[in-house]
Write a protein that holds these residues in place. Structure first.
Motif, PDB file in Angstrom:
ATOM      1  N   ARG A   1       0.834  -1.207   0.000  1.00 61.12           N
ATOM      2  CA  ARG A   1       0.000   0.000   0.000  1.00 61.12           C
ATOM      3  C   ARG A   1       0.871   1.260   0.000  1.00 61.12           C
ATOM      4  O   ARG A   1       0.565   2.248  -0.686  1.00 61.12           O
ATOM      5  CB  ARG A   1      -0.935  -0.009   1.209  1.00 61.12           C
TER       6      ARG A   1
ATOM      7  N   GLY B   1       2.160   1.681  -3.421  1.00 61.96           N
ATOM      8  CA  GLY B   1       1.110   2.180  -4.296  1.00 61.96           C
ATOM      9  C   GLY B   1       0.911   3.671  -4.151  1.00 61.96           C
ATOM     10  O   GLY B   1       0.744   4.386  -5.150  1.00 61.96           O
ATOM     11  N   GLU B   2       0.944   4.179  -2.920  1.00 61.01           N
ATOM     12  CA  GLU B   2       0.790   5.618  -2.723  1.00 61.01           C
ATOM     13  C   GLU B   2       1.981   6.383  -3.291  1.00 61.01           C
ATOM     14  O   GLU B   2       1.820   7.461  -3.870  1.00 61.01           O
ATOM     15  CB  GLU B   2       0.617   5.938  -1.238  1.00 61.01           C
TER      16      GLU B   2
ATOM     17  N   LEU C   1       3.714   5.520  -5.828  1.00 64.02           N
ATOM     18  CA  LEU C   1       3.655   5.481  -7.285  1.00 64.02           C
ATOM     19  C   LEU C   1       2.529   6.355  -7.837  1.00 64.02           C
ATOM     20  O   LEU C   1       2.717   7.090  -8.813  1.00 64.02           O
ATOM     21  CB  LEU C   1       3.457   4.026  -7.747  1.00 64.02           C
ATOM     22  N   TYR C   2       1.358   6.280  -7.221  1.00 66.71           N
ATOM     23  CA  TYR C   2       0.175   6.947  -7.764  1.00 66.71           C
ATOM     24  C   TYR C   2      -0.189   8.237  -7.038  1.00 66.71           C
ATOM     25  O   TYR C   2      -1.045   8.993  -7.510  1.00 66.71           O
ATOM     26  CB  TYR C   2      -1.026   5.994  -7.733  1.00 66.71           C
ATOM     27  N   GLY C   3       0.418   8.476  -5.894  1.00 72.22           N
ATOM     28  CA  GLY C   3       0.120   9.677  -5.134  1.00 72.22           C
ATOM     29  C   GLY C   3      -1.048   9.453  -4.185  1.00 72.22           C
ATOM     30  O   GLY C   3      -1.799   8.493  -4.307  1.00 72.22           O
TER      31      GLY C   3
ATOM     32  N   PRO D   1      -6.650  12.510  -4.519  1.00 70.79           N
ATOM     33  CA  PRO D   1      -6.488  13.732  -5.318  1.00 70.79           C
ATOM     34  C   PRO D   1      -6.734  15.032  -4.560  1.00 70.79           C
ATOM     35  O   PRO D   1      -5.945  15.972  -4.637  1.00 70.79           O
ATOM     36  CB  PRO D   1      -7.502  13.548  -6.444  1.00 70.79           C
TER      37      PRO D   1
ATOM     38  N   GLY E   1     -10.715   9.236  -4.526  1.00 74.06           N
ATOM     39  CA  GLY E   1      -9.716   8.212  -4.210  1.00 74.06           C
ATOM     40  C   GLY E   1      -9.788   7.673  -2.799  1.00 74.06           C
ATOM     41  O   GLY E   1      -8.770   7.276  -2.236  1.00 74.06           O
TER      42      GLY E   1
END
Length: 466
Positions: free
Chosen positions: A298, A301-302, A304-306, A309, A412
Motif C-alpha cells: 500500500r 502504491g501511494e 507510485l500513484y500519489g 487527489p 480516491g
C-alpha cells in the motif's frame, strides 16, 4: 460445598474464567478445571465471595468426580483440534446422560461432525458473543443441539445471558447440530461488515474532511443517540476520543492500520459461496482486512500513484444516512444467507428469534434489531429491504449513500463495503438485469443453453447452428 455441582467448565482463559464467574454469580454451583493446575488455583483464589460456589479440580478425573450426575460440562478451549482432544479425553469418564457443550468459536461443520460422532455422552454446540465483558455480565447465546438438551440447559443459559430492554434473555435455540455455531458465524461476518463501514465513514472524516480524531468522536457520539445507536458506534466514539498515554495525542493516530482477524468472517464468506447466497458487504469487509495487512504494498502504491487527489466535501448528515443504509443492506444479506442455510441444512432457523437474541450482549447489538425482529416476525421469508419499515428508511438514506460512494470514487477514498452494499441494492431493485449477456456468452462458447423470455423451447442461439 455440601451439594455436588452438576455444572462444570473446562478452560479458564479470559472467556472461560468470565463465564464461570457469571454462572456462579447467578447462583449455580460449578466445578472448574484448566490444563495448567496453577491457573485453576489462581482463578479460585481470586473469585472472592463467588469462590464458595466454585469447586476447583486438579485433574480432569477430579473434575468429573466432583460433579453429580447427570453432568453438563462447558468447553471453553480454542476451536479446532483442542476441542476434539478434549472430547476424546472426556469419553472414558462420562456416561450417556452427561452433556458436553462446546461454547467456543467452532466452525459449524466441525460441530455437525462432532454431534454425529457417536460419543458415549450427549453433545451440543453453542455460540457465545460479547467478548470478556459479555461472558462475565451477560452474553448473547445461540444454542445448537437436540431440543431436549437445550431444554435442560435453558434455565442456566437464559439466566447468564444478557437482557434486552424489554427484559427478554438473549439466549435461544437455533436448531440441531451446528445451527448455533452457524448463526454465531454469520453474526461475526456482520460484525466484520459493520466495523468496516464505520471505518470507511471514519476514513472520509479523517482523510476527506481533514477532521482530527477528537473532532470525530462527538460525531459518533451524536449518531449513537439516534437510529445508529449500537455498541460499535458507541465504542467508535470512545476510541476516537481516547488519548495515547505515551504521547498525549489521539490514540487512533498511534495504531497501525492493519486489522487482525480470527477467521469467522472468512468462514462466512466461504460458506455464502457454497450456499449461493450473496453477501457482498461481508465479503468486502473480509477483503479489506486482507488488504490492510499489505502495508508495504500500500505504501508503494501511494508512492507510485500519489495520495487521494483532493479533499472530499461530504456533509456529516450524508455520512450518517449512508451508514444507516449500509447497515440495513448488510443485515438484509446476513438474514438472507441464514434463510438459505436453513433450507439447505434442514434447520428451522427462527429469524425473528435470532434478531431478538442479537439485541443485547453481543458485539453487533443495536437499537435497529428491534425493528428487524418486528419486520421478520411479519414475514420471516421476506428480504428485509422489502419490508415496509426498512424500505421507507432506505428511501431516505439511499440518496446520501449514493453521494458518499460517488465522493469516495471521485476523491480516491476506498469504500469497499459501502460500495458493495449499494451495488447489491441496485441489482436487487432491477427487474431485468444483465445476465442475459452472460448466458448468451456461455451458450456461444460452451452451448450451455438458456431460457427464452417468450417461453419458446429454443435453448440455443443462432451461433449454435453454424
Amino acid at each position: 460445598m455440601a451439594v455436588k455441582p452438576q455444572l462444570g467448565l473446562i478452560g479458564l482463559g479470559t472467556m472461560g474464567a468470565a463465564l464461570a464467574l457469571n454462572i456462579a454469580e447467578k447462583g449455580f454451583p460449578i466445578a472448574v478445571w484448566n490444563r495448567t493446575a496453577s491457573v485453576t488455583r489462581r482463578f479460585h483464589s481470586a473469585a472472592g465471595a463467588l469462590a464458595e460456589r466454585i469447586v476447583p479440580a486438579e485433574t480432569l478425573a477430579d473434575l468429573v468426580a466432583a460433579m453429580a450426575a447427570p453432568r453438563a460440562i462447558i468447553l471453553m478451549v480454542p476451536a479446532g483440534e483442542a476441542v476434539d482432544a478434549q472430547l476424546s479425553a472426556l469419553a472414558p469418564l462420562l456416561g450417556p446422560q452427561d452433556l458436553v457443550i462446546d461454547a467456543g468459536n467452532a466452525n459449524f461443520h466441525d460441530t455437525d461432525r462432532r454431534a454425529a460422532a457417536g460419543w458415549p455422552f450427549r453433545f451440543m454446540g453453542i455460540g457465545v458473543s460479547g467478548g470478556e465483558a459479555g461472558a462475565r455480565h451477560g452474553p448473547a447465546i445461540m444454542a445448537g443441539g437436540k431440543p431436549e438438551d437445550w431444554a435442560r440447559m435453558a434455565p442456566v443459559l437464559r439466566a447468564i445471558a444478557a437482557r434486552a430492554e424489554d427484559g427478554t434473555p438473549c439466549a435461544d435455540h437455533m436448531g440441531e447440530g451446528g445451527a448455533g455455531h452457524f448463526v454465531k458465524m454469520v453474526h461475526n461476518g456482520i460484525e466484520y461488515a459493520d466495523m468496516q463501514m464505520i471505518a470507511e465513514v471514519y476514513g472520509i472524516m479523517r482523510d476527506g474532511l481533514a477532521m482530527a480524531a477528537p473532532e470525530i468522536a462527538p460525531v459518533f457520539a451524536r449518531w449513537n443517540e439516534g437510529v445508529l445507536r449500537s455498541y460499535l458506534v458507541e465504542i467508535s466514539a470512545a476510541v476516537a476520543a481516547a488519548r495515547d498515554p505515551v504521547t498525549g495525542g489521539p490514540m487512533l493516530d498511534m495504531i497501525v492500520d492493519a486489522a487482525g482477524q480470527k477467521g469467522t468472517g472468512r468462514w462466512t464468506a466461504i460458506e455464502a459461496q457454497h450456499l449461493g447466497a450473496p453477501i457482498p458487504v461481508i465479503e468486502a469487509a473480509v477483503m479489506a482486512r486482507n488488504v490492510s495487512a499489505r502495508r508495504a504494498e500500500r505504501a508503494a502504491g501511494e508512492a507510485l500513484y500519489g495520495p487521494a487527489p483532493e479533499p472530499a466535501v461530504v456533509p456529516l448528515e450524508d455520512l450518517e444516512q449512508a451508514l444507516i443504509a449500509g447497515k440495513i443492506l448488510c443485515y438484509a444479506q446476513g438474514f438472507a444467507m441464514m434463510r438459505a442455510a436453513a433450507e439447505s441444512f434442514g434447520w428451522a432457523l427462527d429469524m425473528p428469534a435470532i434478531a431478538r437474541v442479537w439485541r443485547a450482549g453481543c458485539i453487533i447489538r443495536s437499537a435497529m434489531l428491534n425493528d428487524m425482529a418486528e419486520a421478520l416476525a411479519e414475514d420471516p421469508g421476506r428480504n428485509l429491504i422489502l419490508a415496509p419499515f426498512f424500505a421507507n428508511t432506505l428511501r431516505r438514506g439511499l440518496p446520501a449513500l449514493r453521494r458518499v460512494v460517488a465522493a469516495g470514487a471521485l476523491h480516491g477514498l476506498g469504500l469497499p463495503a459501502l460500495s458493495a452494499g449499494l451495488a447489491w441494492f441496485d441489482m436487487m431493485r432491477t427487474a431485468r438485469g444483465t445476465a442475459d449477456m452472460i448466458q448468451a456468452q456461455r451458450d456461444y462458447f460452451g452451448l450451455h443453453g438458456f431460457q427464452r423470455r417468450d417461453g419458446l423451447d429454443r435453448p440455443h442461439g443462432p451461433w449454435a447452428e453454424g
